[in-house]
Design a protein around this motif. Structure first.
Motif, PDB file in Angstrom:
ATOM      1  N   LEU A 126      31.368 -25.965   9.340  1.00 57.06           N
ATOM      2  CA  LEU A 126      32.328 -26.988   9.739  1.00 57.06           C
ATOM      3  C   LEU A 126      31.645 -28.349   9.838  1.00 57.06           C
ATOM      4  CD1 LEU A 126      35.097 -27.874  10.731  1.00 57.06           C
ATOM      5  CD2 LEU A 126      34.396 -27.258  13.049  1.00 57.06           C
ATOM      6  N   LYS A 127      30.450 -28.357  10.433  1.00 58.88           N
ATOM      7  CA  LYS A 127      29.710 -29.613  10.539  1.00 58.88           C
ATOM      8  C   LYS A 127      29.405 -30.190   9.161  1.00 58.88           C
ATOM      9  CE  LYS A 127      26.004 -29.094  12.878  1.00 58.88           C
ATOM     10  NZ  LYS A 127      24.737 -29.255  13.637  1.00 58.88           N
ATOM     11  N   GLY A 128      29.018 -29.292   8.241  1.00 57.06           N
ATOM     12  CA  GLY A 128      28.717 -29.745   6.894  1.00 57.06           C
ATOM     13  C   GLY A 128      29.934 -30.331   6.200  1.00 57.06           C
ATOM     14  N   ALA A 129      31.088 -29.647   6.363  1.00 61.01           N
ATOM     15  CA  ALA A 129      32.308 -30.137   5.725  1.00 61.01           C
ATOM     16  C   ALA A 129      32.714 -31.492   6.280  1.00 61.01           C
ATOM     17  CB  ALA A 129      33.432 -29.129   5.926  1.00 61.01           C
ATOM     18  N   ALA A 220      23.708 -30.799  -1.186  1.00 58.44           N
ATOM     19  CA  ALA A 220      22.694 -29.771  -1.411  1.00 58.44           C
ATOM     20  C   ALA A 220      21.318 -30.275  -0.971  1.00 58.44           C
ATOM     21  CB  ALA A 220      22.662 -29.390  -2.892  1.00 58.44           C
ATOM     22  N   GLY A 221      20.658 -29.492  -0.145  1.00 53.47           N
ATOM     23  CA  GLY A 221      19.331 -29.866   0.338  1.00 53.47           C
ATOM     24  C   GLY A 221      19.329 -30.536   1.689  1.00 53.47           C
ATOM     25  N   LEU A 222      20.484 -31.009   2.161  1.00 56.71           N
ATOM     26  CA  LEU A 222      20.591 -31.605   3.494  1.00 56.71           C
ATOM     27  C   LEU A 222      20.809 -30.486   4.504  1.00 56.71           C
ATOM     28  CD1 LEU A 222      20.854 -34.228   5.242  1.00 56.71           C
ATOM     29  CD2 LEU A 222      23.319 -34.027   4.895  1.00 56.71           C
ATOM     30  N   TYR A 223      19.909 -30.365   5.494  1.00 58.35           N
ATOM     31  CA  TYR A 223      19.947 -29.229   6.409  1.00 58.35           C
ATOM     32  C   TYR A 223      21.278 -29.140   7.163  1.00 58.35           C
ATOM     33  CZ  TYR A 223      14.971 -28.500   5.626  1.00 58.35           C
ATOM     34  OH  TYR A 223      13.758 -28.235   5.038  1.00 58.35           O
ATOM     35  N   TYR A 225      24.232 -29.811   6.127  1.00 60.71           N
ATOM     36  CA  TYR A 225      25.287 -29.278   5.266  1.00 60.71           C
ATOM     37  C   TYR A 225      24.856 -27.972   4.597  1.00 60.71           C
ATOM     38  CZ  TYR A 225      28.365 -28.982   1.182  1.00 60.71           C
ATOM     39  OH  TYR A 225      29.234 -28.553   0.212  1.00 60.71           O
ATOM     40  N   ASP A 226      23.636 -27.958   4.080  1.00 64.59           N
ATOM     41  CA  ASP A 226      23.100 -26.791   3.378  1.00 64.59           C
ATOM     42  C   ASP A 226      22.081 -26.114   4.290  1.00 64.59           C
ATOM     43  OD1 ASP A 226      22.415 -24.974   1.441  1.00 64.59           O
ATOM     44  OD2 ASP A 226      21.259 -26.371   0.218  1.00 64.59           O
ATOM     45  N   HIS A 227      22.583 -25.499   5.401  1.00 64.43           N
ATOM     46  CA  HIS A 227      21.707 -25.042   6.465  1.00 64.43           C
ATOM     47  C   HIS A 227      20.767 -23.924   6.041  1.00 64.43           C
ATOM     48  CE1 HIS A 227      25.819 -23.408   6.650  1.00 64.43           C
ATOM     49  NE2 HIS A 227      25.218 -22.243   6.730  1.00 64.43           N
ATOM     50  N   ASP A 228      21.158 -23.092   5.074  1.00 66.98           N
ATOM     51  CA  ASP A 228      20.293 -22.004   4.641  1.00 66.98           C
ATOM     52  C   ASP A 228      19.633 -22.260   3.293  1.00 66.98           C
ATOM     53  OD1 ASP A 228      22.531 -21.883   3.101  1.00 66.98           O
ATOM     54  OD2 ASP A 228      22.962 -19.750   3.450  1.00 66.98           O
ATOM     55  N   GLY A 229      19.854 -23.430   2.717  1.00 70.29           N
ATOM     56  CA  GLY A 229      19.232 -23.779   1.442  1.00 70.29           C
ATOM     57  C   GLY A 229      19.842 -23.093   0.234  1.00 70.29           C
ATOM     58  N   SER A 230      20.954 -22.386   0.405  1.00 66.49           N
ATOM     59  CA  SER A 230      21.545 -21.647  -0.711  1.00 66.49           C
ATOM     60  C   SER A 230      22.077 -22.578  -1.801  1.00 66.49           C
ATOM     61  CB  SER A 230      22.660 -20.734  -0.206  1.00 66.49           C
ATOM     62  OG  SER A 230      23.681 -21.493   0.435  1.00 66.49           O
ATOM     63  N   VAL A 243      15.230 -29.689  -5.775  1.00 66.44           N
ATOM     64  CA  VAL A 243      16.071 -30.349  -4.774  1.00 66.44           C
ATOM     65  C   VAL A 243      15.237 -30.559  -3.512  1.00 66.44           C
ATOM     66  CG1 VAL A 243      18.153 -30.195  -3.347  1.00 66.44           C
ATOM     67  CG2 VAL A 243      18.166 -29.315  -5.694  1.00 66.44           C
ATOM     68  N   ILE A 244      15.125 -31.802  -3.075  1.00 66.97           N
ATOM     69  CA  ILE A 244      14.322 -32.128  -1.896  1.00 66.97           C
ATOM     70  C   ILE A 244      15.119 -31.801  -0.637  1.00 66.97           C
ATOM     71  CG2 ILE A 244      13.145 -33.967  -0.630  1.00 66.97           C
ATOM     72  CD1 ILE A 244      12.735 -35.391  -3.289  1.00 66.97           C
ATOM     73  N   ARG A 245      14.515 -30.992   0.242  1.00 67.98           N
ATOM     74  CA  ARG A 245      15.156 -30.683   1.519  1.00 67.98           C
ATOM     75  C   ARG A 245      14.875 -31.823   2.500  1.00 67.98           C
ATOM     76  NH1 ARG A 245      15.048 -26.870  -2.512  1.00 67.98           N
ATOM     77  NH2 ARG A 245      15.717 -24.814  -1.793  1.00 67.98           N
ATOM     78  N   HIS A 246      15.905 -32.208   3.249  1.00 72.04           N
ATOM     79  CA  HIS A 246      15.722 -33.312   4.196  1.00 72.04           C
ATOM     80  C   HIS A 246      16.742 -33.194   5.314  1.00 72.04           C
ATOM     81  CE1 HIS A 246      19.175 -35.782   2.540  1.00 72.04           C
ATOM     82  NE2 HIS A 246      18.975 -34.927   1.558  1.00 72.04           N
TER      83      HIS A 246
END
Length: 345
Positions: A126-129, A220-223, A225-230, A243-246
């Motif tokens: 929900l936070k990611g959306a 994609a890559g933003l913790y 929104y993309d909390h598990d990196g999938s 994809v750089i994680r940040h």
């Protein structure tokens, strides 16, 4: 600690007094179910603990705080005593009832675990959306840009899409890597597949810069929104770009994670994106060469994002007509030299 069922005879006064001061021990105890040796130990520990507790008068508090001895040390001993005796007494209960209780406890534990897992995943999604639609960091940063740093929203060069970029010329000018935004820059919004007409240009970019290409996105890559990196992993498999994680959304944050990935300063990198107040502002603040592309598709974008995009485009065009210029980049003072007319477009 397990409670012990059954009727219980009156406890010694020292036991009852001790239980009044210890909420964790307010249980329905059946003292007769314990062996005599355990009953004696329990009574002695209660009496000893109460004696030590009452000896801690207000006038002696300071001395006890500075002392290494703990007058309440027997509390923990009593807790251990109850745990051991409770478990021993439970062995004498009906095996069927005990098995039922164990199954109920196990079921409750699994239910709680599933509930916590579901709650955590649901909240993260929900936070990611919401974060995809409302970039509060961008709103705060954009306020400063609109008031006093409008030139930061102007790209060094604007092109319809990445097919109009001369990658070889940029490499010859001394740039060492390329950073792409994802949504509406190389993919459709919220898609994890490359926009097919851009494949040839991206392949050329890979041949020129080798592995020094990455995606730095607010999806994609933003913790957050993309909390598990999938999503980052799926995009890497589909596009063939790291994809750089940040943790911080553009335009806020520094270029530290990007510079660490490429092993060079941000001034030697190129930021390519479709949003003036996020990608371009972030790139200009941190010293990138900034290239603005037009959005690939507006059909999949939420209504509010489309409205913000219209506002951004209007402001940038107005400022450009009034003669506002972007900051010159030292490696490419005239950024139009990296623009080409692609064939078959």
């Amino acid at each position: 600690m397990q409670s012990i069922s059954g009727s219980s005879p009156p406890l010694p006064s020292c036991c009852n007094q001790f239980r009044l001061h210890n909420p964790n021990l307010r249980r329905n105890l059946n003292l007769q179910s314990f062996p005599k040796r355990k009953q004696t130990q329990f009574k002695n520990l209660c009496a000893l603990t109460l004696a030590q507790t009452h000896s801690c008068s207000k006038e002696q508090d300071k001395d006890h705080k500075s002392s290494k001895s703990d007058p309440y040390q027997n509390h923990s001993i009593l807790l251990q005593f109850f745990s051991s005796t409770g478990s021993n007494s439970s062995n004498n209960r009906n095996p069927g009832a005990q098995n039922r209780e164990e199954k109920e406890e196990q079921g409750d534990g699994e239910t709680k675990k599933r509930k916590v897992l579901f709650t955590n995943m649901w909240w993260a999604d929900l936070k990611g959306a919401l974060g995809q639609r409302f970039n509060f960091g961008a709103i705060v940063c954009s306020a400063g840009v609109l008031v006093k740093d409008r030139h930061l929203a102007l790209p060094h060069v604007a092109v319809p899409d990445i097919r109009y970029i001369d990658w070889s010329e940029l490499r010859r000018r001394g740039f060492k890597g390329v950073v792409f935004d994802k949504d509406n820059t190389i993919t459709a919004p919220y898609s994890l597949r490359l926009w097919r007409p851009l494949a040839s240009s991206l392949d050329e970019c890979k041949s020129v810069f080798g592995p020094n290409i990455a995606v730095f996105s607010n999806s994609a890559g933003l913790y957050e929104y993309d909390h598990d990196g999938s999503k980052a992993k799926a995009l890497e498999r589909a596009v063939g770009i790291k994809v750089i994680r940040h943790r911080v959304k553009k335009p806020a944050g520094t270029a530290e994670e990007v510079e660490k990935h490429f092993g060079c300063e941000a001034s030697q990198l190129i930021m390519v994106g479709d949003r003036p107040l996020t990608d371009i502002v972030y790139g200009n603040i941190n010293g990138f060469l900034t290239i603005l592309t037009e959005p690939l598709s507006l059909a999949e974008e939420p209504f509010i994002v489309r409205q913000v995009r219209k506002l951004e485009t209007t402001l940038v065009k107005r400022w450009s007509r009034r003669g506002l210029k972007p900051t010159s980049h030292r490696l490419l003072p005239d950024a139009t030299q990296c623009v080409i007319d692609p064939p078959n477009v």
